[in-house]
Design a protein around this motif. Structure first.
Motif, PDB file in Angstrom:
ATOM      1  N   PRO A  62      71.104  48.447  12.265  1.00 44.79           N
ATOM      2  CA  PRO A  62      71.641  48.650  10.926  1.00 44.79           C
ATOM      3  C   PRO A  62      70.583  49.036   9.893  1.00 44.79           C
ATOM      4  O   PRO A  62      70.914  49.315   8.751  1.00 44.79           O
ATOM      5  N   VAL A  63      69.328  49.055  10.285  1.00 46.25           N
ATOM      6  CA  VAL A  63      68.237  49.318   9.344  1.00 46.25           C
ATOM      7  C   VAL A  63      67.805  50.776   9.416  1.00 46.25           C
ATOM      8  O   VAL A  63      67.626  51.336  10.496  1.00 46.25           O
ATOM      9  N   ARG A  64      67.653  51.396   8.246  1.00 48.93           N
ATOM     10  CA  ARG A  64      67.132  52.757   8.151  1.00 48.93           C
ATOM     11  C   ARG A  64      65.751  52.682   7.519  1.00 48.93           C
ATOM     12  O   ARG A  64      65.589  52.093   6.455  1.00 48.93           O
ATOM     13  N   VAL A  65      64.788  53.297   8.202  1.00 47.55           N
ATOM     14  CA  VAL A  65      63.426  53.319   7.679  1.00 47.55           C
ATOM     15  C   VAL A  65      63.098  54.755   7.297  1.00 47.55           C
ATOM     16  O   VAL A  65      63.224  55.657   8.119  1.00 47.55           O
ATOM     17  N   SER A  66      62.714  54.967   6.049  1.00 55.46           N
ATOM     18  CA  SER A  66      62.307  56.289   5.579  1.00 55.46           C
ATOM     19  C   SER A  66      60.828  56.255   5.261  1.00 55.46           C
ATOM     20  O   SER A  66      60.376  55.390   4.500  1.00 55.46           O
ATOM     21  N   ALA A 102      68.007  66.621  12.340  1.00 56.37           N
ATOM     22  CA  ALA A 102      67.836  65.893  13.605  1.00 56.37           C
ATOM     23  C   ALA A 102      66.759  66.588  14.429  1.00 56.37           C
ATOM     24  O   ALA A 102      66.700  67.813  14.502  1.00 56.37           O
ATOM     25  N   ALA A 103      65.896  65.791  15.052  1.00 58.12           N
ATOM     26  CA  ALA A 103      64.746  66.336  15.777  1.00 58.12           C
ATOM     27  C   ALA A 103      64.915  66.191  17.287  1.00 58.12           C
ATOM     28  O   ALA A 103      65.714  65.399  17.759  1.00 58.12           O
ATOM     29  N   LYS A 104      64.133  66.976  18.022  1.00 53.95           N
ATOM     30  CA  LYS A 104      64.032  66.845  19.475  1.00 53.95           C
ATOM     31  C   LYS A 104      62.692  66.169  19.757  1.00 53.95           C
ATOM     32  O   LYS A 104      61.778  66.226  18.929  1.00 53.95           O
ATOM     33  N   PRO A 105      62.532  65.527  20.946  1.00 55.66           N
ATOM     34  CA  PRO A 105      61.272  64.817  21.232  1.00 55.66           C
ATOM     35  C   PRO A 105      60.028  65.697  21.136  1.00 55.66           C
ATOM     36  O   PRO A 105      58.943  65.206  20.829  1.00 55.66           O
ATOM     37  N   SER A 106      60.166  66.989  21.377  1.00 56.51           N
ATOM     38  CA  SER A 106      58.997  67.870  21.354  1.00 56.51           C
ATOM     39  C   SER A 106      58.677  68.408  19.957  1.00 56.51           C
ATOM     40  O   SER A 106      57.697  69.128  19.786  1.00 56.51           O
ATOM     41  N   LYS A 107      59.480  68.038  18.969  1.00 52.79           N
ATOM     42  CA  LYS A 107      59.262  68.500  17.593  1.00 52.79           C
ATOM     43  C   LYS A 107      57.904  68.030  17.090  1.00 52.79           C
ATOM     44  O   LYS A 107      57.537  66.874  17.230  1.00 52.79           O
ATOM     45  N   GLY A 140      52.890  65.017   5.368  1.00 53.39           N
ATOM     46  CA  GLY A 140      53.765  65.555   4.343  1.00 53.39           C
ATOM     47  C   GLY A 140      55.225  65.585   4.771  1.00 53.39           C
ATOM     48  O   GLY A 140      56.118  65.670   3.937  1.00 53.39           O
ATOM     49  N   ASP A 141      55.481  65.525   6.086  1.00 48.74           N
ATOM     50  CA  ASP A 141      56.867  65.512   6.568  1.00 48.74           C
ATOM     51  C   ASP A 141      57.517  64.179   6.224  1.00 48.74           C
ATOM     52  O   ASP A 141      56.872  63.138   6.213  1.00 48.74           O
ATOM     53  N   ARG A 142      58.827  64.235   5.953  1.00 46.39           N
ATOM     54  CA  ARG A 142      59.601  63.029   5.647  1.00 46.39           C
ATOM     55  C   ARG A 142      60.416  62.681   6.892  1.00 46.39           C
ATOM     56  O   ARG A 142      61.115  63.524   7.433  1.00 46.39           O
ATOM     57  N   LEU A 143      60.316  61.435   7.332  1.00 53.99           N
ATOM     58  CA  LEU A 143      60.943  61.000   8.565  1.00 53.99           C
ATOM     59  C   LEU A 143      61.908  59.866   8.275  1.00 53.99           C
ATOM     60  O   LEU A 143      61.580  58.963   7.499  1.00 53.99           O
ATOM     61  N   ARG A 192      68.762  59.427  16.340  1.00 51.95           N
ATOM     62  CA  ARG A 192      68.452  58.385  15.362  1.00 51.95           C
ATOM     63  C   ARG A 192      67.218  58.712  14.529  1.00 51.95           C
ATOM     64  O   ARG A 192      66.804  57.913  13.692  1.00 51.95           O
ATOM     65  N   VAL A 193      66.618  59.880  14.759  1.00 55.44           N
ATOM     66  CA  VAL A 193      65.425  60.281  14.026  1.00 55.44           C
ATOM     67  C   VAL A 193      65.675  61.638  13.373  1.00 55.44           C
ATOM     68  O   VAL A 193      66.140  62.563  14.031  1.00 55.44           O
ATOM     69  N   GLN A 194      65.366  61.734  12.085  1.00 56.11           N
ATOM     70  CA  GLN A 194      65.478  62.997  11.367  1.00 56.11           C
ATOM     71  C   GLN A 194      64.131  63.317  10.730  1.00 56.11           C
ATOM     72  O   GLN A 194      63.460  62.427  10.210  1.00 56.11           O
ATOM     73  N   VAL A 195      63.767  64.583  10.812  1.00 49.72           N
ATOM     74  CA  VAL A 195      62.535  65.045  10.184  1.00 49.72           C
ATOM     75  C   VAL A 195      62.931  66.028   9.103  1.00 49.72           C
ATOM     76  O   VAL A 195      63.596  67.031   9.374  1.00 49.72           O
ATOM     77  N   ASN A 196      62.573  65.729   7.876  1.00 47.40           N
ATOM     78  CA  ASN A 196      62.918  66.555   6.713  1.00 47.40           C
ATOM     79  C   ASN A 196      64.424  66.820   6.649  1.00 47.40           C
ATOM     80  O   ASN A 196      64.870  67.915   6.344  1.00 47.40           O
ATOM     81  N   GLY A 197      65.225  65.783   6.980  1.00 48.82           N
ATOM     82  CA  GLY A 197      66.671  65.866   6.884  1.00 48.82           C
ATOM     83  C   GLY A 197      67.370  66.539   8.046  1.00 48.82           C
ATOM     84  O   GLY A 197      68.582  66.724   8.020  1.00 48.82           O
TER      85      GLY A 197
END
Length: 130
Positions: A57-61, A38-43, A48-51, A31-36
């Protein structure tokens, strides 16, 4: 501080997640993407990164503006990121739709004792005398 930080720890410190465990779970569930991506918990994330975070139902950018060594008050946490205008607009629109649905009786929840008695009367259900 602007040094890299684990994504699960950052989500918790920025108060976008209630607990670090819930943050790690959200990341593992995709449910979390970093710079488009999918991320792992240790990422590690850095300013400057976009999350993008999906909660129901809500997407937060957000765009990460900083990192913090510890979880602080909400006023400090809000300085760690900047929500995109599209995300803020969608979040406000969703909250308004939920409020209107609640007013119209869409999410009434459990009926009161009075409502239950009226329903039973309409259905013709006889109550046991005890």
């Amino acid at each position: 501080m602007d040094e890299p930080m684990r994504i699960d720890k950052w989500l918790w410190a920025s108060r976008l997640s209630k607990t670090r465990a819930l943050a790690a779970e959200a990341v593992k569930a995709g449910r979390v993407q970093v710079n488009g991506v999918a991320a792992k918990p240790s990422k590690d994330v850095k300013p400057g990164d976009r999350l993008e975070l999906r909660t129901g139902p809500v997407r937060v950018s957000v765009v990460i503006r900083g990192t913090a060594p510890r979880r602080g008050p909400a006023s400090e946490a809000q300085r760690l990121y900047e929500e995109t205008p599209e995300s803020a607009e969608a979040r406000i629109r969703h909250a308004e739709e939920r409020r209107l649905a609640r007013q119209e009786g869409g999410e009434g929840g459990r009926p009161t004792k009075r409502d239950r008695r009226r329903l039973e009367q309409v259905k013709g259900v006889r109550r046991r005398e005890g």
